[in-house]
Scaffold this motif. Structure first.
Motif, mmCIF file in Angstrom:
data_model
loop_
_atom_site.group_PDB
_atom_site.id
_atom_site.type_symbol
_atom_site.label_atom_id
_atom_site.label_comp_id
_atom_site.label_asym_id
_atom_site.label_seq_id
_atom_site.Cartn_x
_atom_site.Cartn_y
_atom_site.Cartn_z
ATOM 1 N N LYS A 1 -21.121 32.446 -25.221
ATOM 2 C CA LYS A 1 -21.396 32.697 -26.645
ATOM 3 C C LYS A 1 -22.381 33.848 -26.702
ATOM 4 N N LEU A 2 -21.935 34.911 -27.370
ATOM 5 C CA LEU A 2 -22.756 36.106 -27.448
ATOM 6 C C LEU A 2 -23.777 35.986 -28.568
ATOM 7 N N SER A 3 -24.793 36.792 -28.461
ATOM 8 C CA SER A 3 -25.833 36.819 -29.487
ATOM 9 C C SER A 3 -25.232 37.190 -30.832
ATOM 10 N N GLY A 4 -25.564 36.423 -31.850
ATOM 11 C CA GLY A 4 -25.090 36.700 -33.200
ATOM 12 C C GLY A 4 -23.757 36.057 -33.520
ATOM 13 N N GLN A 5 -23.141 35.342 -32.533
ATOM 14 C CA GLN A 5 -21.859 34.698 -32.776
ATOM 15 C C GLN A 5 -22.036 33.192 -32.884
ATOM 16 N N GLU A 6 -21.117 32.591 -33.577
ATOM 17 C CA GLU A 6 -21.183 31.151 -33.770
ATOM 18 C C GLU A 6 -20.324 30.391 -32.758
ATOM 19 N N THR A 7 -19.357 31.043 -32.215
ATOM 20 C CA THR A 7 -18.383 30.354 -31.349
ATOM 21 C C THR A 7 -18.379 30.950 -29.950
ATOM 22 N N PHE A 8 -17.781 30.169 -29.011
ATOM 23 C CA PHE A 8 -17.641 30.604 -27.623
ATOM 24 C C PHE A 8 -16.347 31.397 -27.454
ATOM 25 N N THR A 9 -16.389 32.318 -26.568
ATOM 26 C CA THR A 9 -15.195 33.089 -26.252
ATOM 27 C C THR A 9 -15.025 33.133 -24.728
ATOM 28 N N SER A 10 -13.842 33.388 -24.277
ATOM 29 C CA SER A 10 -13.519 33.373 -22.851
ATOM 30 C C SER A 10 -13.532 34.782 -22.305
ATOM 31 N N LEU A 11 -14.251 34.973 -21.191
ATOM 32 C CA LEU A 11 -14.376 36.295 -20.589
ATOM 33 C C LEU A 11 -13.695 36.285 -19.219
ATOM 34 N N ASN A 12 -12.661 37.085 -19.067
ATOM 35 C CA ASN A 12 -11.938 37.146 -17.790
ATOM 36 C C ASN A 12 -12.816 37.740 -16.687
ATOM 37 N N VAL A 13 -12.734 37.129 -15.507
ATOM 38 C CA VAL A 13 -13.443 37.641 -14.337
ATOM 39 C C VAL A 13 -12.520 37.590 -13.124
ATOM 40 N N THR A 14 -12.829 38.373 -12.131
ATOM 41 C CA THR A 14 -12.039 38.378 -10.886
ATOM 42 C C THR A 14 -12.973 38.278 -9.690
ATOM 43 N N ARG A 15 -12.623 37.425 -8.732
ATOM 44 C CA ARG A 15 -13.460 37.306 -7.535
ATOM 45 C C ARG A 15 -13.106 38.422 -6.553
ATOM 46 N N GLU A 16 -14.090 38.842 -5.801
ATOM 47 C CA GLU A 16 -13.860 39.906 -4.833
ATOM 48 C C GLU A 16 -13.910 39.411 -3.385
ATOM 49 N N THR A 17 -14.458 38.206 -3.137
ATOM 50 C CA THR A 17 -14.540 37.708 -1.764
ATOM 51 C C THR A 17 -13.182 37.243 -1.256
ATOM 52 N N ASN A 18 -12.924 37.435 0.062
ATOM 53 C CA ASN A 18 -11.659 36.960 0.643
ATOM 54 C C ASN A 18 -11.868 35.730 1.519
ATOM 55 N N PHE A 19 -13.110 35.280 1.685
ATOM 56 C CA PHE A 19 -13.451 34.037 2.375
ATOM 57 C C PHE A 19 -13.095 34.023 3.869
ATOM 58 N N LYS A 20 -12.802 35.145 4.492
ATOM 59 C CA LYS A 20 -12.402 35.136 5.899
ATOM 60 C C LYS A 20 -13.478 34.536 6.800
ATOM 61 N N THR A 21 -14.709 34.890 6.519
ATOM 62 C CA THR A 21 -15.803 34.382 7.342
ATOM 63 C C THR A 21 -16.133 32.944 6.994
ATOM 64 N N GLU A 22 -16.242 32.661 5.704
ATOM 65 C CA GLU A 22 -16.653 31.332 5.269
ATOM 66 C C GLU A 22 -15.685 30.242 5.682
ATOM 67 N N LEU A 23 -14.417 30.521 5.598
ATOM 68 C CA LEU A 23 -13.409 29.470 5.804
ATOM 69 C C LEU A 23 -13.134 29.156 7.271
ATOM 70 N N ILE A 24 -13.802 29.829 8.196
ATOM 71 C CA ILE A 24 -13.685 29.453 9.609
ATOM 72 C C ILE A 24 -15.054 29.070 10.169
ATOM 73 N N ASN A 25 -16.041 28.961 9.304
ATOM 74 C CA ASN A 25 -17.387 28.584 9.737
ATOM 75 C C ASN A 25 -17.929 27.486 8.842
ATOM 76 N N ALA A 26 -18.204 26.357 9.459
ATOM 77 C CA ALA A 26 -18.728 25.252 8.673
ATOM 78 C C ALA A 26 -20.098 25.617 8.099
ATOM 79 N N GLY A 27 -20.346 25.125 6.895
ATOM 80 C CA GLY A 27 -21.618 25.407 6.246
ATOM 81 C C GLY A 27 -21.503 25.194 4.749
#
Length: 483
Positions: free
Chosen positions: A83-109
């Motif tokens: 919800k932006l300043s001055g607005q009464e309602t919520f709106t949806s903002l599209n986002v995109t992830r940039e990580t590919n998880f190659k490191t995370e998904l083969i290392n426990a943690g």
């Protein structure tokens, strides 16, 4: 645990708008349109839009768990509700992830991902961006292709191909159980891939025992849990063995006759020598249980309240001050086997000869087959030499040899059809040379060393002598132990 930060990125744009136009456009029907909110204030020369509220992620989204190397990825939201300043309602903002998880998904943690706002947006004081906490757990290590039961002939090569997952450069240890403890014999390294095939080559330690226990151990890594295989049994077939019709080489020799026998008239050997020595009678080289021995024993028994049989039983032996251990073991000695399943024919012959040579200088004691310090007669010497090479000439034995009627066990060895008869002209190192007395009966045996020499126990010492000499020149024949 390691912590890394993922990002949510801006992926859309719109035409420039004034603040009035933007306000008019954000009606209830258009609140879910991401492109409407993507135009930045900076592009239109205005200040950044201020986010005053952000809807938190659900618990299923904010806390997620995956298994390392499983191929599963976490679910990261593609939009955030603001919800932006001055607005009464919520709106949806599209986002995109940039990580590919190659490191995370083969290392426990545990890893935390926070979205990064597109250019032109910022949060008001006290407003926090929602996060996703990702827990990556270690995968169970799988090993396929492992052979848990192996039988091979000594001196062969044992190799086993296994596939391990997850791999990623992990260490694989090949361990052998030695004296009740697991000992690492070899270490291997897997390829730096999710799954790796490895050829395990066993060390030659299995050659020397008839059966051995092994296992595979893979220590835990960032990707996988530790792994210990069930016991792998390796059975060893003897490298050298006589043909089935001849005496067979054994892995262990256990006397079938007990050394705890009662001494009687006609008996010989080490136990008789000990009794005679107690009474100060007899000859140390020719100890015999004679009528004199019997009379001495009978008198001793009467004096000490024992049943006066004239024979030495265990009770009499102990009363004479001798140990219980000597009652059972004196005269029941078996030289430890000096060969193993990987030994060659030559090594068996040399084991026999080296044992015989360890008796050089030992006393000749009729009816005895003791240790080098105790002494042995001719057949007693040969018995101990055979024992050391894994050959049991039963029913000929060091125990029976001491009993009445078995002085000339050399005759019984000569009659043993499990030993191959060879001509004198073809005699070889390690063969048994048998001699006969003036009556024609076999009365002596020696071990041929080659070059016309034998090792023998002949009154009154164990010596190396010529095959034929003034003491014994009548050859009865030659027997071959190892064929």
């Amino acid at each position: 645990m390691s912590v890394s930060t993922g990002v949510f990125a801006e992926t859309s744009s719109a035409s420039q708008m004034t603040e009035t136009q933007l306000s008019e456009a954000t009606t209830a029907e258009t609140q879910n349109s991401v492109s409407t909110q993507s135009t930045t204030a900076s592009e239109s020369g205005q200040e950044d839009y201020i986010i005053e509220e952000i809807t938190a992620f659900s618990s299923e989204v904010s806390n997620q768990t995956v298994t390392a190397c499983s191929g599963n990825e976490p679910t990261l939201p593609e939009t955030i509700s603001v919800k932006l300043s001055g607005q009464e309602t919520f709106t949806s903002l599209n986002v995109t992830r940039e990580t590919n998880f190659k490191t995370e998904l083969i290392n426990a943690g545990t890893y935390t991902y926070t979205p990064v706002l597109p250019t032109g947006y910022q949060t008001a004081n006290g407003v926090s961006l929602p996060t996703v906490t990702l827990t990556v757990s270690k995968a169970s290590t799988s090993v396929s292709g492992l052979n848990r039961s192996i039988t091979k002939k000594a001196r062969a090569t044992i190799s086993d191909k296994i596939t391990v997952s997850p791999a990623y450069g992990r260490t694989v240890k090949l361990q052998m159980k030695v004296s009740g403890k697991w000992v690492t014999k070899k270490t291997f390294t897997l390829k730096n891939t999710k799954s790796s095939t490895l050829t395990i080559k066993y060390t030659n330690d299995w050659w020397k025992v008839t059966s051995s226990s092994w296992r595979i151990v893979i220590p835990a890594s960032n990707a996988g849990k530790s792994y210990t295989s069930k016991t792998i049994t390796v059975k060893t077939k003897r490298y050298y063995q006589n043909p089935s019709k001849y005496v067979q080489i054994k892995d262990k020799i256990t006397l079938k006759d007990s050394g705890g026998y009662t001494l009687k008239l006609g008996y010989m050997g080490l136990k008789v020598r000990k009794v005679n020595s107690y009474f100060g009678i007899g000859n140390k080289y020719w100890p015999r249980y004679t009528s004199t021995t019997k009379a001495k024993v009978k008198a001793f028994q009467k004096k000490h309240g024992l049943k006066a049989t004239g024979n030495v039983n265990k009770a009499t032996w102990l009363k004479m001050g001798f140990s219980e251990s000597s009652w059972y073991n004196l005269g029941a000695y078996v030289t430890p086997i000096k060969v193993n399943p990987s030994s060659t024919k030559k090594q068996h012959i040399e084991a026999m000869i080296s044992t015989a040579k360890s008796y050089l200088g030992s006393n000749y004691v009729v009816g005895a087959s003791g240790t080098p310090s105790q002494g042995a007669d001719c057949s007693g010497l040969v018995m101990q030499a055979l024992y050391s090479a894994g050959v049991d000439p039963y029913p000929v034995s060091c125990v029976r040899h001491s009993k009445a009627g078995y002085e000339y066990e050399s005759r019984n060895l000569w009659q043993n059809k499990k030993f191959k008869t060879v001509s004198y002209s073809k005699k070889k190192r390690g063969d048994l040379i048998f001699y006969k007395g003036s009556s024609g009966s076999v009365n002596h045996v020696a071990i041929y060393l080659g070059n016309g020499k034998v090792i023998e126990s002949w009154p009154n010492k164990v010596v190396i002598a010529s095959v034929k000499n003034s003491k014994h020149s009548r050859i009865a024949g030659v027997k071959r132990v190892f064929n």
